[in-house]
Each structure stands twice: as structure tokens, then as C-alpha cells.
Design a protein around this motif. Structure first.
Motif, PDB file in Angstrom:
ATOM      1  N   ARG A 191      76.590 -47.514  15.504  1.00  0.00           N
ATOM      2  CA  ARG A 191      75.984 -46.992  14.274  1.00  0.00           C
ATOM      3  C   ARG A 191      77.014 -46.305  13.380  1.00  0.00           C
ATOM      4  N   LEU A 192      77.934 -45.572  13.988  1.00  0.00           N
ATOM      5  CA  LEU A 192      78.941 -44.827  13.224  1.00  0.00           C
ATOM      6  C   LEU A 192      79.998 -45.737  12.608  1.00  0.00           C
ATOM      7  N   ALA A 193      80.030 -46.982  13.014  1.00  0.00           N
ATOM      8  CA  ALA A 193      81.016 -47.944  12.476  1.00  0.00           C
ATOM      9  C   ALA A 193      80.884 -48.092  10.960  1.00  0.00           C
ATOM     10  N   VAL A 194      79.713 -47.847  10.411  1.00  0.00           N
ATOM     11  CA  VAL A 194      79.519 -47.979   8.960  1.00  0.00           C
ATOM     12  C   VAL A 194      80.355 -46.965   8.181  1.00  0.00           C
ATOM     13  N   LEU A 195      80.808 -45.902   8.845  1.00  0.00           N
ATOM     14  CA  LEU A 195      81.620 -44.883   8.185  1.00  0.00           C
ATOM     15  C   LEU A 195      83.102 -45.265   8.161  1.00  0.00           C
TER      16      LEU A 195
END
Length: 86
Positions: free
Chosen positions: A10-14
Motif C-alpha cells: 500500500r505504501l508503494a504509492v508514496l
């Protein structure tokens, strides 16, 4: 997929330069509410945090994590920095 892997996904979008996730659930065994979700610490370094205060940075992380906060995660401690702050 376990919760740490889900968080990382999920944090990959950052588009973070680095992400470290610690599962501290074992330290909260028996804690009210801990039975429904884990306790995690996220250390994330991303350029997207530049010019943003702590609250805005945390909102970006919570937005990325989304519905995990209503199930798999009971508590999330966030350390969000820019590359220049590391």
C-alpha cells in the motif's frame, strides 16, 4: 499475504526511497483492541513529504494504508521523513 507485506504494498504509492516496518504486536498481547489488529511502526523516507508538516505527512500514510486501519491494524506509529532529513 501478511500485514507487513500488505503495508509495504500500500505504501508503494508514496514512491519511498526506503520503508522499514516493525511489527510490535507481541508487545501488546492482552491489550484491549489488540485482538482485532496488530501494532506496527513505519519508518518511511519519501520526497512526497517535502514541505509538509507532520499531520499532512501522516495523512498521506493513512490514505495509502486505507482500510487496513479498520481491520488488520489496531495502531500505527509513523516516522515520515524526506530524503534531506535523513
Amino acid at each position: 499475504m501478511n500485514t507487513v507485506e500488505l503495508l509495504r504494498q500500500r505504501l508503494a504509492v508514496l514512491q519511498a526511497e526506503s520503508i522499514a516496518i516493525e511489527d510490535e504486536s507481541h508487545r501488546h498481547a492482552g491489550h484491549a483492541g489488540a485482538k482485532d489488529g496488530g501494532h506496527f511502526v513505519v519508518h518511511i523516507v519519501a520526497a512526497v513529504f517535502a514541505g509538509k508538516n507532520t499531520v499532512a505527512r501522516h495523512r498521506l500514510v493513512y490514505d495509502a494504508v486505507g482500510d487496513l486501519m479498520r481491520g488488520k491494524i489496531h495502531a500505527l506509529a509513523i516516522n515520515a521523513r524526506t530524503p534531506d532529513e535523513v
